[in-house]
Design an enzyme around this catalytic site. Sequence first.
Site, short mmCIF file in Angstrom:
data_model
loop_
_atom_site.label_atom_id
_atom_site.label_comp_id
_atom_site.label_asym_id
_atom_site.label_seq_id
_atom_site.Cartn_x
_atom_site.Cartn_y
_atom_site.Cartn_z
CG ASN A 169 32.82 35.29 41.89
OD1 ASN A 169 33.97 35.75 41.75
ND2 ASN A 169 32.60 35.59 43.23
NE ARG A 185 42.66 31.92 42.61
CZ ARG A 185 43.87 32.35 43.41
NH1 ARG A 185 44.97 32.56 43.49
NH2 ARG A 185 43.60 31.72 44.80
CG ASP A 228 40.98 41.17 41.40
OD1 ASP A 228 41.11 41.74 40.52
OD2 ASP A 228 39.99 40.97 42.19
CG ASP A 272 34.20 39.15 45.70
OD1 ASP A 272 35.29 39.24 45.98
OD2 ASP A 272 33.58 38.40 45.29
CG MET A 301 39.83 36.10 52.04
SD MET A 301 38.58 35.25 51.80
CE MET A 301 37.20 34.79 52.54
#
Length: 435
Positions: A23, A97, A121, A320, A342
């Site tokens: 990330n 993404r 995802d 995550d 989320m």
Amino acid sequence: MASFEVIGGNKLKGDIHPQGAKNEALQILCAVLLTAEPVTVSNIPDIRDVNKLIELLADLGVKVTRNAPDTYTFQADDINLEYLKTDSYVAQGRAIRGSVMIMGPLLARFGTCMLPKPGGDKIGRRRMDTHFIGLQKLGATFTYDSQDSFFHIEAPNKLKGTYMLLDEASVTGTANIVMGAVLAEGITTIYNAACEPYLQQLCKMLCRMGAKITGVGSNLLTIEGVEKLGGTEHRMLPDMIEIGSFMGLAAMTGSEITIKNAQIPELGIIPDTFRSLGVKMEFQGDDIYLPAQDHYEIDTYIDGSILTIADQIWPGFTPDLISVALVTATQAKGTVLIHQKMFESRLFFVDKLIDMGAQIILCDPHRATVIGQNRQIPLRGISMTSPDIRAGVALLIAALSAEGRSIIDNVEQIDRGYQYIDKRLNAIGADIRRL
């Protein structure tokens, strides 16, 4: 489509080195577009999502030099904005993404960007309003072609600093806005900014490039725009999601594992969350030693009520790792409520765990109650499909702990976030074969 054949039941033993943070990489790589000078980045993970972003940057005109397996130098001194109009760019942008984070840098430096609706995802709605509203407040204008799912973004008069209160503390949204603001005219104040270590790393790198950012590590960032940025060198953190995954893996398989060079101060409450599930660990310098455990027990609250593990914005527990925490609880002693706030589709992989013999009640799309079996009824191997990166690695952990043979299809999803995971786990005793 590739698959893993997993023979479960082996106890693993040895050292494992976490990869660079996925990330963080997606933000840092987009930031190279902010300068014409060379930027050298090390500890880059060799994973699908990162490699695809590097390919996109190269096709956009960034000069890419691979200095070592995990180290690249990037120089964005001859960007071809016409590439944004090609079918190749559309395909690349929709595949990952992370492509959304080229918006801020391109708007800040060139005043224009085109963006296909990004991929990633399939874990429920992932709105991008925070990105767009923040950049709009800096002066960008947006048009959306609903037929082609394509965004056209312009800032012909240069971005202008302003005050904004973000509607959510989006990590990628904050990163995009910060990258836009560092070259904007005037001062930008971002309240309710994300403050994850990855965002802190981005801000520190930008400051070394000449940006003026204060409040790094808090939810209130102040950015004084500068005329231009220079080159720098940057080393990425180890991936906290992978480190948490190894904690769950050690407990589920009863293995003795040492996670090397984990950058423990950057892990937040991840270690304590896994400790609350009964996972024992010791900090040895910057290494995390996980002893083999025949049994582990979930904590309760002080009054004896059932523990809840929920995702939160940083410094809370990262979303995550919710999938990994859930699978870890299936063989613990005790009960836990897993609350994934989320994304409304992230818990749907639990039907595979139920097929393996786990005792889980899916209360609704966001909550699951896990009744740990204290290893009295081991999971059994089955055939299943990886729906996303994090669920995929959770299913891999389940398969490694199960009795018998499991097949996991669509492991390209796991490859998007975990570098050579089969080879690295096989090196410490796992039995995983890529089909």
